[in-house]
Design a protein around this motif. Structure first.
Motif, short mmCIF file in Angstrom:
data_model
loop_
_atom_site.label_atom_id
_atom_site.label_comp_id
_atom_site.label_asym_id
_atom_site.label_seq_id
_atom_site.Cartn_x
_atom_site.Cartn_y
_atom_site.Cartn_z
N THR A 240 0.83 -1.50 0.13
CA THR A 240 -0.02 0.18 0.23
C THR A 240 0.50 0.76 0.26
OG1 THR A 240 -1.76 1.33 1.25
CG2 THR A 240 -0.63 0.26 2.47
N SER A 241 0.45 2.10 -0.83
CA SER A 241 1.35 3.17 -1.31
C SER A 241 0.75 4.81 -1.70
CB SER A 241 2.42 2.77 -1.58
OG SER A 241 3.67 3.72 -1.87
N ARG A 242 1.38 5.39 -1.76
CA ARG A 242 0.68 6.54 -3.10
C ARG A 242 0.74 5.95 -4.04
NH1 ARG A 242 3.69 10.90 -6.58
NH2 ARG A 242 2.07 12.61 -5.79
N GLY A 243 -0.51 5.75 -4.44
CA GLY A 243 -0.73 5.22 -6.12
C GLY A 243 -0.65 6.59 -6.97
N VAL A 244 -0.55 6.47 -8.93
CA VAL A 244 -0.10 7.36 -9.35
C VAL A 244 -1.03 6.78 -10.41
CG1 VAL A 244 0.77 9.04 -11.07
CG2 VAL A 244 2.11 9.07 -8.21
N LEU A 245 -2.13 7.45 -11.30
CA LEU A 245 -2.16 7.43 -12.42
C LEU A 245 -1.83 8.30 -13.74
CD1 LEU A 245 -4.36 5.63 -14.66
CD2 LEU A 245 -5.87 7.29 -14.18
N LEU A 246 -1.25 7.74 -14.08
CA LEU A 246 -0.29 8.03 -15.50
C LEU A 246 -0.93 7.41 -17.37
CD1 LEU A 246 3.82 7.18 -15.68
CD2 LEU A 246 1.60 9.88 -15.06
N ASP A 247 -2.48 8.92 -17.37
CA ASP A 247 -3.44 7.86 -18.29
C ASP A 247 -3.46 8.73 -19.99
OD1 ASP A 247 -5.76 7.75 -20.20
OD2 ASP A 247 -6.84 9.12 -18.08
N LEU A 248 -2.00 7.48 -20.73
CA LEU A 248 -1.38 7.58 -21.89
C LEU A 248 -2.40 7.59 -22.62
CD1 LEU A 248 1.52 7.96 -22.05
CD2 LEU A 248 1.15 6.72 -19.90
N VAL A 249 -3.89 7.69 -22.38
CA VAL A 249 -4.79 7.12 -23.52
C VAL A 249 -5.46 8.93 -23.59
CG1 VAL A 249 -7.17 6.61 -24.45
CG2 VAL A 249 -5.65 4.96 -22.71
#
Length: 329
Positions: free
Chosen positions: A167-176
């Motif tokens: 469990t940690s900081r999640g980061v979404l990189l939305d390449l779409v």
């Protein structure tokens, strides 16, 4: 096209063997410190929960590769059993499993259903353990590949990371959205490290040590339309291993079947990013994650960071694990 010499050169640059000791089996999960976990919990501001797992069932994405099939769900006790065994069981099924079951149902109102599932541990949403991929007869941190036997992985199995929790900081990189694609990243254009930086900058997010990076390619959305588990796509270029290493990423997951681009990019080998991440860096890969709802919410509020809770099952000696990861904003 890069050569195996280029591959081995990059492997030397990103290798983490001995970084956390000769006996380490956690790899880059060591970047997730208690302070990092506490800070990630502080990202929960609205109580919005986004399950990131796909369905485990017969309609799943497996089957395109014969060695890995979709889950088979089997009922072992059901209402029909209860009715029949309560009526007939005590009379003719003594000293049998059915006879034992009938004793639960006879002369009382208690009833129950039971089931089981038969499946590869990486049938749907999954983590690859560090023992999943290797080369030159060595696993992560130099453990011998022969320590993975028919009895399971003695080193770097998925059970070794359970205590860490993931469990940690999640980061979404939305390449779409970054590329302006209609639905998904069509094949032929691997995601580069520069694109990861540019996408993060456009989203107003900074990648920090200990982050779990989620890469949206749109493949899962495409799968829901076409139902083709072998649908080609674009994923991370193998050279993104250096980007992951330099940013001290704890783990990376994607909404496609291999995280990396299916076109190798290295002459004479297959899935070079898997080898660099799992074997050299000690960085776990997550596959078949569903980012649809999370991506829509991130685009709506402009917040691409969240608490990510993604523990594997504690399957002793397993080289991967199913899970239902949760993003909380």
């Amino acid at each position: 096209m890069a050569t195996l010499t280029d591959f081995h050169s990059l492997a030397e640059r990103v290798r983490n063997w001995g970084r956390w000791g000769a006996d380490d089996e956690l790899g880059t999960l060591n970047f997730i410190t208690p302070a990092k976990i506490a800070a990630a919990a502080g990202l929960v501001r609205h109580g919005k929960v986004f399950p990131l797992g796909i369905d485990f069932g017969s309609s799943g994405p497996q089957g395109a590769f014969q060695f890995r099939q979709n889950p088979l769900h089997v009922m072992t006790v059901d209402g029909g059993d209860a009715k029949t065994l309560a009526e007939y069981g005590p009379k003719w099924l003594r000293n049998s499993v059915a006879g034992e079951l009938s004793s639960f149902f006879a002369d009382n109102p208690f009833r129950f259903n039971d089931d089981m599932i038969i499946m590869p541990l990486q049938a749907a949403t999954q983590w690859d353990a560090l023992s999943h991929v290797y080369y030159a007869d060595q696993l992560y941190n130099g453990f011998p590949a022969e320590s993975v036997t028919s009895q399971g992985a003695f080193h770097c199995g998925i059970d070794k990371v359970d205590g860490k929790g993931i469990t940690s900081r999640g980061v979404l990189l939305d390449l779409v959205r970054y590329r302006g694609a209609d639905t998904y990243l069509a094949p032929g254009a691997p995601i580069t490290a520069d694109e990861l930086d540019e996408c993060a900058a456009r989203q107003g997010i900074t990648i920090e040590s200990g982050d779990i990076v989620l890469v949206r390619t749109g493949w899962w959305d495409r799968y829901l339309e076409a139902r083709d588990g072998a649908e080609p796509y674009s994923g991370l270029d193998w050279t993104c291993a250096l980007w992951l290493h330099e940013h001290e990423v704890a783990a990376v997951a994607a909404d496609n079947l291999m995280v990396e681009d299916p076109a190798s990019g290295v002459d004479g080998t297959f899935l070079p990013l898997h080898m660099l991440c799992l074997r050299d860096m000690g960085l776990m890969l997550g596959e078949y994650w569903d980012f649809s709802a999370l991506a829509a919410d991130c685009a709506a509020d402009g917040v691409y960071e969240f608490q990510l809770v993604a523990p594997p099952l504690r399957v002793i000696g397993a080289v991967g694990s199913p899970l239902n990861p949760i993003a909380i904003k």
